[in-house]
Design a protein around this motif. Sequence first.
Motif, PDB file in Angstrom:
ATOM      1  N   VAL A 183       0.840  -1.210   0.000  1.00 27.67           N
ATOM      2  CA  VAL A 183       0.000   0.000   0.000  1.00 27.67           C
ATOM      3  C   VAL A 183       0.873   1.257   0.000  1.00 27.67           C
ATOM      4  O   VAL A 183       1.764   1.392   0.834  1.00 27.67           O
ATOM      5  CB  VAL A 183      -0.921   0.025   1.251  1.00 27.67           C
ATOM      6  CG1 VAL A 183      -1.788   1.282   1.247  1.00 27.67           C
ATOM      7  CG2 VAL A 183      -1.793  -1.227   1.326  1.00 27.67           C
ATOM      8  N   LEU A 184       0.605   2.127  -0.960  1.00 25.30           N
ATOM      9  CA  LEU A 184       1.221   3.461  -0.951  1.00 25.30           C
ATOM     10  C   LEU A 184       0.088   4.438  -0.712  1.00 25.30           C
ATOM     11  O   LEU A 184      -0.853   4.493  -1.498  1.00 25.30           O
ATOM     12  CB  LEU A 184       1.868   3.747  -2.309  1.00 25.30           C
ATOM     13  CG  LEU A 184       2.418   5.166  -2.506  1.00 25.30           C
ATOM     14  CD1 LEU A 184       3.678   5.386  -1.691  1.00 25.30           C
ATOM     15  CD2 LEU A 184       2.713   5.433  -3.976  1.00 25.30           C
ATOM     16  N   PHE A 185       0.140   5.169   0.393  1.00 21.53           N
ATOM     17  CA  PHE A 185      -0.933   6.153   0.569  1.00 21.53           C
ATOM     18  C   PHE A 185      -0.397   7.502   0.977  1.00 21.53           C
ATOM     19  O   PHE A 185       0.566   7.611   1.726  1.00 21.53           O
ATOM     20  CB  PHE A 185      -2.051   5.609   1.466  1.00 21.53           C
ATOM     21  CG  PHE A 185      -1.976   5.916   2.931  1.00 21.53           C
ATOM     22  CD1 PHE A 185      -2.576   7.042   3.449  1.00 21.53           C
ATOM     23  CD2 PHE A 185      -1.345   5.040   3.792  1.00 21.53           C
ATOM     24  CE1 PHE A 185      -2.538   7.302   4.802  1.00 21.53           C
ATOM     25  CE2 PHE A 185      -1.300   5.289   5.141  1.00 21.53           C
ATOM     26  CZ  PHE A 185      -1.895   6.432   5.645  1.00 21.53           C
ATOM     27  N   SER A 186      -1.017   8.515   0.389  1.00 24.21           N
ATOM     28  CA  SER A 186      -0.554   9.868   0.666  1.00 24.21           C
ATOM     29  C   SER A 186      -1.446  10.486   1.717  1.00 24.21           C
ATOM     30  O   SER A 186      -2.619  10.123   1.863  1.00 24.21           O
ATOM     31  CB  SER A 186      -0.589  10.707  -0.606  1.00 24.21           C
ATOM     32  OG  SER A 186      -1.907  10.848  -1.053  1.00 24.21           O
ATOM     33  N   SER A 187      -0.874  11.417   2.454  1.00 26.52           N
ATOM     34  CA  SER A 187      -1.637  12.054   3.517  1.00 26.52           C
ATOM     35  C   SER A 187      -0.881  13.268   4.018  1.00 26.52           C
ATOM     36  O   SER A 187       0.329  13.376   3.831  1.00 26.52           O
ATOM     37  CB  SER A 187      -1.816  11.068   4.670  1.00 26.52           C
ATOM     38  OG  SER A 187      -2.614  11.653   5.673  1.00 26.52           O
ATOM     39  N   HIS A 188      -1.622  14.192   4.625  1.00 30.30           N
ATOM     40  CA  HIS A 188      -0.917  15.209   5.400  1.00 30.30           C
ATOM     41  C   HIS A 188      -1.313  15.074   6.869  1.00 30.30           C
ATOM     42  O   HIS A 188      -0.974  15.932   7.679  1.00 30.30           O
ATOM     43  CB  HIS A 188      -1.187  16.614   4.839  1.00 30.30           C
ATOM     44  CG  HIS A 188      -2.636  16.945   4.758  1.00 30.30           C
ATOM     45  ND1 HIS A 188      -3.337  16.907   3.580  1.00 30.30           N
ATOM     46  CD2 HIS A 188      -3.518  17.257   5.712  1.00 30.30           C
ATOM     47  CE1 HIS A 188      -4.592  17.223   3.828  1.00 30.30           C
ATOM     48  NE2 HIS A 188      -4.736  17.431   5.110  1.00 30.30           N
ATOM     49  N   ILE A 189      -2.003  13.964   7.194  1.00 29.39           N
ATOM     50  CA  ILE A 189      -2.397  13.735   8.588  1.00 29.39           C
ATOM     51  C   ILE A 189      -1.363  12.787   9.200  1.00 29.39           C
ATOM     52  O   ILE A 189      -1.398  11.568   8.990  1.00 29.39           O
ATOM     53  CB  ILE A 189      -3.822  13.149   8.667  1.00 29.39           C
ATOM     54  CG1 ILE A 189      -4.794  14.074   7.926  1.00 29.39           C
ATOM     55  CG2 ILE A 189      -4.239  12.964  10.124  1.00 29.39           C
ATOM     56  CD1 ILE A 189      -6.187  13.541   7.795  1.00 29.39           C
ATOM     57  N   LEU A 190      -0.413  13.378   9.915  1.00 28.20           N
ATOM     58  CA  LEU A 190       0.732  12.616  10.401  1.00 28.20           C
ATOM     59  C   LEU A 190       0.331  11.517  11.381  1.00 28.20           C
ATOM     60  O   LEU A 190       0.945  10.456  11.430  1.00 28.20           O
ATOM     61  CB  LEU A 190       1.758  13.544  11.052  1.00 28.20           C
ATOM     62  CG  LEU A 190       2.770  14.255  10.168  1.00 28.20           C
ATOM     63  CD1 LEU A 190       3.677  13.257   9.466  1.00 28.20           C
ATOM     64  CD2 LEU A 190       2.150  15.155   9.138  1.00 28.20           C
ATOM     65  N   SER A 191      -0.729  11.760  12.158  1.00 30.95           N
ATOM     66  CA  SER A 191      -1.125  10.750  13.145  1.00 30.95           C
ATOM     67  C   SER A 191      -1.656   9.503  12.430  1.00 30.95           C
ATOM     68  O   SER A 191      -1.460   8.378  12.897  1.00 30.95           O
ATOM     69  CB  SER A 191      -2.167  11.307  14.107  1.00 30.95           C
ATOM     70  OG  SER A 191      -3.278  11.789  13.393  1.00 30.95           O
ATOM     71  N   ASP A 192      -2.317   9.680  11.281  1.00 30.50           N
ATOM     72  CA  ASP A 192      -2.785   8.513  10.510  1.00 30.50           C
ATOM     73  C   ASP A 192      -1.590   7.703  10.013  1.00 30.50           C
ATOM     74  O   ASP A 192      -1.559   6.475  10.081  1.00 30.50           O
ATOM     75  CB  ASP A 192      -3.606   8.960   9.290  1.00 30.50           C
ATOM     76  CG  ASP A 192      -4.993   9.444   9.667  1.00 30.50           C
ATOM     77  OD1 ASP A 192      -5.334   9.373  10.862  1.00 30.50           O
ATOM     78  OD2 ASP A 192      -5.727   9.905   8.775  1.00 30.50           O
ATOM     79  N   VAL A 193      -0.614   8.425   9.498  1.00 29.73           N
ATOM     80  CA  VAL A 193       0.575   7.777   8.949  1.00 29.73           C
ATOM     81  C   VAL A 193       1.302   7.017  10.061  1.00 29.73           C
ATOM     82  O   VAL A 193       1.726   5.871   9.893  1.00 29.73           O
ATOM     83  CB  VAL A 193       1.485   8.845   8.299  1.00 29.73           C
ATOM     84  CG1 VAL A 193       2.818   8.267   7.898  1.00 29.73           C
ATOM     85  CG2 VAL A 193       0.786   9.458   7.106  1.00 29.73           C
ATOM     86  N   GLU A 194       1.406   7.670  11.202  1.00 29.54           N
ATOM     87  CA  GLU A 194       2.106   7.068  12.340  1.00 29.54           C
ATOM     88  C   GLU A 194       1.418   5.776  12.804  1.00 29.54           C
ATOM     89  O   GLU A 194       2.065   4.837  13.227  1.00 29.54           O
ATOM     90  CB  GLU A 194       2.140   8.085  13.484  1.00 29.54           C
ATOM     91  CG  GLU A 194       3.112   7.746  14.571  1.00 29.54           C
ATOM     92  CD  GLU A 194       3.766   9.009  15.124  1.00 29.54           C
ATOM     93  OE1 GLU A 194       3.102  10.056  15.161  1.00 29.54           O
ATOM     94  OE2 GLU A 194       4.943   8.938  15.496  1.00 29.54           O
TER      95      GLU A 194
END
Length: 311
Positions: A183-194
């Motif tokens: 999965v490659l997913f883009s985001s600017h929500i760092l808590s989701d990424v973390e």
Amino acid sequence: MLTLSHVSKRFGKIQVLHNLCIYVPEHTIYGFVGQNGAGKTTSMKLILGLIPADSGEIIVNKTPVIFGCSPANQYIGYLPDVPEFYPYMTPEEYLHFCGTLSRMSRKDINRRCEELLKLVGLASEKRRIKGFSRGMKQRLGIAAALFHRPKLLICDEPTSALDPVGRREILDILTAAKEQTTVLFSSHILSDVERVCEKVAFLHQGHIVADGSPEDLRQNFTNVTAPTDIELVHPEETRLLLAQFPALKPAEASALKYENQVCILENCEMLPEILHFIAARGLNIRRLERHEVSLEDIFTRVTEEKADKYA
Ligand SMILES: Nc1ncnc2c1ncn2[C@@H]1O[C@H](COP(=O)(O)OP(=O)(O)OP(=O)(O)O)[C@@H](O)[C@H]1O
Ligand SMILES: [Mg+2]
């Protein structure tokens, strides 16, 4: 599963991506983090062969990406940032429709529809898509993108428009999808990424400014520190402590229950001295908490540092 080597892209006079190098191993969830306009969607369109790169090479599952008619797309499932559906269809009809495009047998299509509707929590949903919430549409979009069992699932900001519950649901689905795909997913929500990513790349003004696992990043950016909370039992002792150490700041009134007794230390250098003072005066500590450095702290630091460099 995915490699970008020295990929650059300009639109007219604007250089949007600068010499991008990314390596995404199989069966990982890779977070592609960047502010608005950083170049996330452009990078994804390049991987899909929807726009041509000016230079560099992109490989998906050992297959080179070619602009216009990319053979690598057989391995890719894509959820765009704003997915479009036929609103008069039910989710089951829509997935059947996707199945007919994938040239599977009717039996396979039925089985896959059932599996995927279950995976995204829409198995008992009989309403038409026009009555769906944003979160339901994103979930259906992921199911559609996974239909042909892609080896790489690309999701462009799948959680950005959702509330915390909707975001959690999408992150759970991506975690479950990791069994079958990368999965490659883009985001600017760092808590989701973390929460879900094993690896991340920070994209800033078209440059990769940091990448690696969250642990790697924490180790590489030891100059980034998180605050420490010192919470005392008695307000008069808190006042004494704040008066003694200007480096301590009182917590904002609404932030915590015992707000009057909490002092925040942004930089931990002074901590031994403060603790020594607390011990010497016999002040009563209710809580001492050193916060973990978050990806957001690191992202903020690297983007600030690089802002001047790439200005
Ligand atoms: N077709 C285009 N023609 C000209 N400029 C473009 C085009 N597509 C994107 N850009 C520019 O490229 C830059 C990167 O845009 P991109 O959409 O890739 O950013 P993003 O990281 O996906 O941002 P967002 O978080 O807002 O979705 C922006 O400055 C944008 O204006
Ligand atoms: Mg975008």
